[in-house]
Design an enzyme around this catalytic site. Structure first.
Site, PDB file in Angstrom:
ATOM      1  N   LYS A 100       0.822  -1.207   0.000  1.00 27.01           N
ATOM      2  CA  LYS A 100       0.000   0.000   0.000  1.00 27.01           C
ATOM      3  C   LYS A 100       0.862   1.266   0.000  1.00 27.01           C
ATOM      4  O   LYS A 100       2.077   1.201   0.129  1.00 27.01           O
ATOM      5  CB  LYS A 100      -0.970  -0.039   1.185  1.00 27.01           C
ATOM      6  CG  LYS A 100      -1.937  -1.241   1.141  1.00 27.01           C
ATOM      7  CD  LYS A 100      -2.987  -1.132   0.043  1.00 27.01           C
ATOM      8  CE  LYS A 100      -3.641  -2.436  -0.369  1.00 27.01           C
ATOM      9  NZ  LYS A 100      -4.550  -3.054   0.567  1.00 27.01           N
TER      10      LYS A 100
HETATM   11  C1  LIG Z   1      -5.502  -4.211   0.886  1.00 27.06           C
HETATM   12  C2  LIG Z   1      -6.971  -3.994   0.994  1.00 27.06           C
HETATM   13  C3  LIG Z   1      -7.681  -4.261   2.177  1.00 27.06           C
HETATM   14  C4  LIG Z   1      -7.106  -4.986   3.336  1.00 27.06           C
HETATM   15  O1  LIG Z   1      -6.024  -4.394   3.924  1.00 27.06           O
HETATM   16  P1  LIG Z   1      -5.171  -5.205   5.028  1.00 27.06           P
HETATM   17  O2  LIG Z   1      -4.406  -4.133   5.703  1.00 27.06           O
HETATM   18  O3  LIG Z   1      -4.318  -6.157   4.265  1.00 27.06           O
HETATM   19  O4  LIG Z   1      -6.139  -5.892   5.920  1.00 27.06           O
HETATM   20  C5  LIG Z   1      -9.004  -3.898   2.246  1.00 27.06           C
HETATM   21  N1  LIG Z   1      -9.629  -3.338   1.194  1.00 27.06           N
HETATM   22  C6  LIG Z   1      -9.001  -3.108   0.024  1.00 27.06           C
HETATM   23  C7  LIG Z   1      -9.756  -2.470  -1.092  1.00 27.06           C
HETATM   24  C8  LIG Z   1      -7.660  -3.449  -0.120  1.00 27.06           C
HETATM   25  O5  LIG Z   1      -7.039  -3.251  -1.300  1.00 27.06           O
END
Ligand SMILES: *Cc1c(COP(=O)(O)O)cnc(C)c1O
Length: 386
Positions: free
Chosen positions: A184
């Site tokens: 991210k």
């Molecule tokens: C990556 C992601 C998540 C989950 O994030 P985590 O921190 O891995 O739990 C939730 N929603 C979307 C749209 C994502 O891309």
């Protein structure tokens, strides 16, 4: 020539993050503590939210958010189908039903008309996903939510840092959930953050993030803390570690610089692909109001003699890693079989999925790597134009 494989995503970690993590590791206090509290304060200040609660994932954040607003077994939560597993599974954690709805073809944001049609007396909340890093058109969603008495819990996993009509993400809906997963735009390896204006929800989410223990449970092993605690609800184990928070504090300071680099890459992609008859690009309201977590190209079937899956393989053979965001939830076996969805029930999302490829876009990419992606994509398309 055998160029090195360019991964789809890489974290942007510098000496500063390594130093901050090392300091925590040497300190003797490695889990939730003062670094985590500092990170919460810095994050809340950055987005302009009264409360920020740090957790160990965005999935945890979404779960805690829905728990805090009181989602329970007979409730429904409206979720776009074109999203990651986390956005809907958290609804199931609480025994409620995710009502999957379609997105708009132009930008893959949840369709406001579809939300309106999906509302029933059981609907408690809507969960917009800020796809690729562009905030959904929130004003109509917020107006509808107010009229129908729904809570708005935003999945902002792709959307930091970013603004919507000058307002920062984290201050728009009732509760906003962020992801600091490895790929991210801000990473702590694993991590998440929840922002809200409401004191009672913030308090509930904080307590539930650490076993439902009443007060500052993390302090019980410190000189300020006490061994005594009370469990007021069966909570979860969702707390962020100080190791992660130390990384997050540095990443937070670098967030604008990293975003600026991703915006440059997006601009180069736009220039290269903008006029191509074989491609569609997602619409962007304002390039300055976009976190640029993903860059999606959509193939125009009629213009090509090659399938989406084969384009991905051809790019891979040229050393370019790509991905697809997302396989719509309603065609996955669990949602299909549990709720009886058919692929055509949500046709726009299905079509977006079938034509999409996400290209690498991360701050560590060099100009030469961006050029390699561009040349490889154009080369594959040119070889297979109709
Ligand atoms: C990556 C992601 C998540 C989950 O994030 P985590 O921190 O891995 O739990 C939730 N929603 C979307 C749209 C994502 O891309």
């Amino acid at each position: 020539m055998n160029p090195q494989f360019l991964p789809f995503a890489l974290p942007d970690i510098t000496e500063a993050e390594r130093g901050a993590v090392d300091e925590v590791l040497r300190s003797g206090w490695i889990t939730t503590g003062t670094r985590t509290r500092e990170f919460e304060t810095a994050f809340a200040t950055r987005v302009g939210a009264p409360h920020a609660v740090a957790v160990n994932s965005c999935t945890a954040a979404l779960h805690l958010a829905l728990e805090a607003i009181g989602v329970g077994p007979s409730d429904e939560v409206i979720v776009p189908t074109l999203t990651f597993a986390a956005s809907a599974e958290v609804v199931r954690y609480l025994g409620a039903r995710p009502i999957l709805v379609d997105v708009r073809a132009a930008d893959h944001a949840i369709d406001v008309g579809a939300i309106e049609r999906a509302v029933t007396p059981r609907t408690r909340a809507v969960l917009p996903v800020h796809f690729a890093g562009q905030i959904c058109d929130m004003d109509p969603i917020l107006q509808l939510a107010e009229a129908k008495k729904l809570c708005v819990v935003e999945d902002a996993a792709h959307a930091f840092p970013v603004t919507y009509r000058g307002r920062s993400v984290g201050t728009l809906g009732d509760i906003t959930c962020f992801s600091f997963y490895a790929t991210k735009t801000l990473t702590t390896a694993e991590g998440g953050m929840i922002t809200t204006e409401r004191d009672d929800w913030a308090e509930r989410m904080r307590i539930m993030s650490l076993h439902g223990i009443s007060k500052d449970a993390w302090k019980r092993y410190s000189s300020e803390g006490s061994w005594f605690y009370e469990i007021i609800a069966p909570g979860f184990k969702y707390n962020m570690t100080d190791v992660a928070a130390a990384m997050g504090l540095v990443q937070l300071q670098r967030a604008d610089e990293m975003r600026a680099r991703r915006r440059d890459i997006a601009r180069r992609y736009d220039e290269a692909f903008g006029g191509d008859a074989a491609l569609e690009l997602l619409s962007v309201r304002d390039a300055h109001e976009h976190a640029w977590h993903l860059y999606v190209i959509k193939l125009v079937r009629e213009a090509l003699t090659i399938s989406r899956n084969d384009v991905i393989l051809e790019l891979k053979s040229r050393g370019i890693g790509t991905s697809v965001h997302f396989i719509p939830l309603h065609i996955h076996p669990y949602y299909r079989d549990t709720f009886g969805y058919r692929p055509d029930d949500l046709p726009v999302s299905l079509d977006c999925f079938e034509r999409s490829i996400s290209l690498p876009i991360y701050s560590k990419m060099s100009d030469a790597e961006v050029d390699r992606v561009i040349d490889s994509v154009l080369d594959v398309l040119t070889t297979h134009r109709r």
